[in-house]
Motif scaffolding. Structure first.
Motif, PDB file in Angstrom:
ATOM      1  N   THR A  23       0.827  -1.208   0.000  1.00 45.06           N
ATOM      2  CA  THR A  23       0.000   0.000   0.000  1.00 45.06           C
ATOM      3  C   THR A  23       0.862   1.258   0.000  1.00 45.06           C
ATOM      4  N   VAL A  24       1.915   1.273   0.811  1.00 48.02           N
ATOM      5  CA  VAL A  24       2.845   2.412   0.786  1.00 48.02           C
ATOM      6  C   VAL A  24       3.459   2.537  -0.604  1.00 48.02           C
ATOM      7  N   GLY A  25       3.748   1.388  -1.218  1.00 53.37           N
ATOM      8  CA  GLY A  25       4.317   1.380  -2.562  1.00 53.37           C
ATOM      9  C   GLY A  25       3.358   1.804  -3.642  1.00 53.37           C
ATOM     10  N   ARG A  26       2.107   2.085  -3.268  1.00 54.73           N
ATOM     11  CA  ARG A  26       1.125   2.615  -4.213  1.00 54.73           C
ATOM     12  C   ARG A  26       0.787   4.066  -3.892  1.00 54.73           C
TER      13      ARG A  26
ATOM     14  N   TYR B  51     -12.877   2.381   7.088  1.00 58.59           N
ATOM     15  CA  TYR B  51     -11.828   2.431   6.076  1.00 58.59           C
ATOM     16  C   TYR B  51     -10.948   1.189   6.164  1.00 58.59           C
ATOM     17  N   GLN B  52     -10.212   0.896   5.089  1.00 60.69           N
ATOM     18  CA  GLN B  52      -9.252  -0.190   5.122  1.00 60.69           C
ATOM     19  C   GLN B  52      -8.119   0.173   6.080  1.00 60.69           C
ATOM     20  N   PRO B  53      -7.809  -0.667   7.075  1.00 59.70           N
ATOM     21  CA  PRO B  53      -6.712  -0.355   8.011  1.00 59.70           C
ATOM     22  C   PRO B  53      -5.382  -0.136   7.290  1.00 59.70           C
ATOM     23  N   GLU B  54      -5.132  -0.935   6.236  1.00 62.54           N
ATOM     24  CA  GLU B  54      -3.869  -0.808   5.508  1.00 62.54           C
ATOM     25  C   GLU B  54      -3.736   0.571   4.861  1.00 62.54           C
ATOM     26  N   LEU B  55      -4.870   1.135   4.421  1.00 61.99           N
ATOM     27  CA  LEU B  55      -4.832   2.433   3.748  1.00 61.99           C
ATOM     28  C   LEU B  55      -4.366   3.527   4.690  1.00 61.99           C
ATOM     29  N   LEU B  56      -4.973   3.616   5.866  1.00 59.59           N
ATOM     30  CA  LEU B  56      -4.613   4.699   6.787  1.00 59.59           C
ATOM     31  C   LEU B  56      -3.265   4.450   7.446  1.00 59.59           C
ATOM     32  N   ALA B  57      -2.930   3.182   7.687  1.00 59.48           N
ATOM     33  CA  ALA B  57      -1.608   2.889   8.240  1.00 59.48           C
ATOM     34  C   ALA B  57      -0.530   3.320   7.246  1.00 59.48           C
ATOM     35  N   ALA B  58      -0.727   2.984   5.983  1.00 59.10           N
ATOM     36  CA  ALA B  58       0.229   3.383   4.957  1.00 59.10           C
ATOM     37  C   ALA B  58       0.267   4.901   4.793  1.00 59.10           C
TER      38      ALA B  58
ATOM     39  N   THR C 201     -12.072   6.150  -1.969  1.00 62.35           N
ATOM     40  CA  THR C 201     -13.316   6.231  -2.736  1.00 62.35           C
ATOM     41  C   THR C 201     -13.188   5.378  -3.999  1.00 62.35           C
ATOM     42  N   PRO C 202     -14.289   5.152  -4.692  1.00 64.28           N
ATOM     43  CA  PRO C 202     -14.218   4.379  -5.941  1.00 64.28           C
ATOM     44  C   PRO C 202     -13.347   5.016  -7.025  1.00 64.28           C
ATOM     45  N   VAL C 203     -13.062   6.320  -6.893  1.00 58.98           N
ATOM     46  CA  VAL C 203     -12.274   7.002  -7.919  1.00 58.98           C
ATOM     47  C   VAL C 203     -10.903   6.358  -8.093  1.00 58.98           C
ATOM     48  N   LEU C 204     -10.177   6.163  -6.973  1.00 56.07           N
ATOM     49  CA  LEU C 204      -8.860   5.524  -7.027  1.00 56.07           C
ATOM     50  C   LEU C 204      -8.793   4.277  -6.135  1.00 56.07           C
ATOM     51  N   GLY C 205      -9.943   3.802  -5.706  1.00 58.81           N
ATOM     52  CA  GLY C 205      -9.943   2.610  -4.863  1.00 58.81           C
ATOM     53  C   GLY C 205      -9.347   1.405  -5.544  1.00 58.81           C
ATOM     54  N   TRP C 206      -9.353   1.387  -6.884  1.00 55.84           N
ATOM     55  CA  TRP C 206      -8.776   0.277  -7.642  1.00 55.84           C
ATOM     56  C   TRP C 206      -7.264   0.149  -7.436  1.00 55.84           C
ATOM     57  N   MET C 207      -6.633   1.209  -6.925  1.00 58.90           N
ATOM     58  CA  MET C 207      -5.188   1.157  -6.704  1.00 58.90           C
ATOM     59  C   MET C 207      -4.810   0.269  -5.522  1.00 58.90           C
ATOM     60  N   LEU C 208      -5.746   0.048  -4.620  1.00 61.24           N
ATOM     61  CA  LEU C 208      -5.439  -0.679  -3.386  1.00 61.24           C
ATOM     62  C   LEU C 208      -5.565  -2.179  -3.591  1.00 61.24           C
TER      63      LEU C 208
END
Length: 575
Positions: A193-196, A502-509, A566-573
């Protein structure tokens, strides 16, 4: 046992947050507005934090002072232990003339100062960040830029701004690994996730460095190789962090990006202005400025394409288009040898059996007299445990690398010892500043002040995803370390994510990715940059120069993380 309360001021988290932020306000106002030296500003902020801890949070005086002592010790070891030994290796190469050969080698890659800034501060600085971190990249790359003809203030500014995208995976992936260990999230998920997120910064920063050196004209003339370098770093960082190795992410990205940059420079030269020209003016007096700082920057200034003439220690005179001194292959090998040694030493330490053996040299113990509980869980605070890992420490590995370098280059013991003494003398004020800032950070952390601010931001509800990187940015701005910021706010980010959907990985990253943007204005990095470039006492000017860029890039990261939620860039995760 002392257990902080998150809302000590009338049960209000908002008002308590304002009071908790007083030490930070004191520090940045004194440093950035009143332009008082960094170590004095840090001392004043430390005193303020102790008063707030005792008077508002009810922390016993002895505990608050003891927290400051532990923080100061952490500033000395492992942080300054890393910086001192990294700069010692550099100092030995200067004293023996090998650094001049290295400088000429870098100069041969390009005689354009704008691209030299990208090569040295971004690519080479990223490699140093991967191997050592904790201020060493800023110190070494800034002095190398000076050797290439940059004015000290310009060199320090460029080095500070460049030290962004690689930070999350610096020191062999330590920040991301720490984040995973403390939050319980799988390392692969956190790293991916950090790498994205940070690759976006990598794509931007080289072009920004060109702008800092020569304004709009510089971007117009050299954006192709600069952007290609950033994209190469971004791609390599993404692929390595997601599919190959967390520890080697920045090593691979740094080497790949400089390779692509050199290739692009060799293939097409339409971006190179014709004819040599004097070096750009010192950015302390003019040049490109940060957003909101005033001035266009670069307009009407002489082109930095050549960097002007200079005389090196070996007697060779260089200009932007010609280098009279010709170095043999053997001399070039010796110039690069210290950094090859560092890479080999750190690579060997990553072998599982070697790592296990080295870890036997770690001494882990509870800090005497410091009895503090976490304000939420009630468990003993993790930061009251001191890890004296003298053998596997990064600084020790750099010391070993320095000894091996001295042996391989046949450097006399007396020369090596004198170089170490000069390094300590040069960094004396930086050492004091870093120790004081970490003392401030520990008092704020253990008294509950930082947790109060963090919980206030974490309660932002729908805006949490947007503000999540701000927590990491704040943590690094205070401590100077993405690792420390992840240890400070990582669990809080995960808890807030779960409570908010929210996804925990998203906010942690996001904590780690936002944190990298606080590195350029952290007091310890400012002090190290000033000490390395001979600008002691000018830390306030450096802060004013880089704070706008830090905030602008932070805004970019906040928008990115929000869109990823959001769905706008959620595909990146990760799905």
């Amino acid at each position: 046992m002392f257990q902080p309360v998150l809302d000590p001021l009338g049960g209000s988290l908002g008002w308590s947050s304002l009071v908790a932020a007083l030490p930070l306000a004191v520090f940045f106002v004194m440093l950035g507005v009143l332009r008082i030296q960094a170590w004095l500003s840090a001392l004043a902020a430390l005193a303020t934090s102790i008063v707030v801890a005792v008077a508002v949070y009810g922390m016993p005086v002895g505990q608050s002072l003891n927290s400051a002592v532990l923080g100061a010790l952490f500033g000395l070891f492992p942080i300054m232990w890393i910086v001192v030994n990294a700069l010692w290796v550099y100092q030995m190469t200067v004293d023996t003339g090998h650094f001049e050969v290295l400088r000429r080698s870098f100069g041969k890659l390009s005689d354009d100062q704008r691209l030299q800034a990208v090569i040295v501060a971004f690519c080479f600085g990223a490699l140093l960040e991967a191997l050592a971190g904790f201020g060493a990249p800023v110190a070494i790359s800034s002095v190398m830029l000076i050797a290439l003809g940059f004015k000290p203030f310009k060199a320090a500014t460029v080095a500070l701004v460049a030290n962004t995208a690689p930070v999350a995976f610096g020191a062999m992936g330590t920040p991301v690994i720490t984040l995973s260990e403390l939050t319980g999230l799988p390392l692969a998920d956190v790293s991916s996730t950090v790498g994205r997120q940070t690759p976006l910064l990598a794509a931007i920063v080289p072009v920004l460095l060109v702008y800092l050196v020569d304004g709009r004209r510089g971007v117009r003339q050299t954006w192709i190789p600069a952007f290609a370098c950033g994209l190469a770093f971004a791609a390599a960082q993404f692929v390595t962090s997601n599919y190959l190795s967390v520890e080697l992410t920045d090593v691979v990205a740094a080497l790949f990006s400089v390779g692509v940059l050199v290739l692009v420079m060799r293939v097409g030269r339409t971006y190179t202005p014709g004819g040599p020209a004097p070096a750009a003016a010192d950015d302390g007096d003019g040049g490109a400025t940060a957003p909101g700082a005033g001035g266009e920057g670069g307009a009407g200034a002489p082109s930095p394409a050549a960097g002007g003439a200079r005389t090196d220690k070996g007697g060779g005179t260089t200009t932007g288009t010609h280098t009279e001194a010709q170095d043999s292959t053997a001399a070039a090998v010796k110039a690069y040898l210290p950094y090859a040694v560092i890479i080999i030493v750190f690579a060997v330490t990553q072998i599982p059996s070697v790592k296990t053996l080295l870890e036997k040299g770690s001494v882990l113990f509870d800090w005497p007299g410091l009895d503090v509980a976490d304000p939420v869980s009630g468990e003993p605070a993790a930061s009251t445990v001191f890890n004296f890992n003298w053998l596997p420490a990064t600084g020790t590995m750099l010391l070993l690398s320095g000894v091996l370098t001295a042996l391989l280059l046949s450097i006399a013991p007396g020369v090596a010892v004198r170089a170490y003494g000069r390094t300590l003398h040069q960094l004396r004020w930086a050492i004091l500043t870093v120790a004081t800032v970490l003392a401030l950070a520990y008092v704020m952390n253990l008294s509950g002040q930082t947790s109060t601010i963090g919980h206030f931001i974490a309660g932002a509800g729908a805006a949490l995803a947007f503000l999540s990187p701000v927590l990491g940015w704040l943590g690094v701005a205070v401590t100077g370390s993405d690792t420390s910021a992840n240890a400070l706010f990582g669990i809080l980010q995960v808890t807030a994510a779960k409570n908010s959907g929210y996804q925990p990985e998203l906010l942690a990253a996001a904590n780690s990715s936002g944190g990298v943007l606080g590195k350029m204005l952290s007091p310890q990095n400012l002090a190290i940059a000033a000490a390395a470039t001979g600008l002691g006492g000018r830390e306030p000017e450096l802060l004013r120069k880089v704070v706008g860029w830090s905030l602008a890039l932070l805004l970019v990261m906040c928008v990115l993380v929000y869109l990823q939620s959001t769905p706008v860039l959620g595909w990146m995760l990760l799905s």
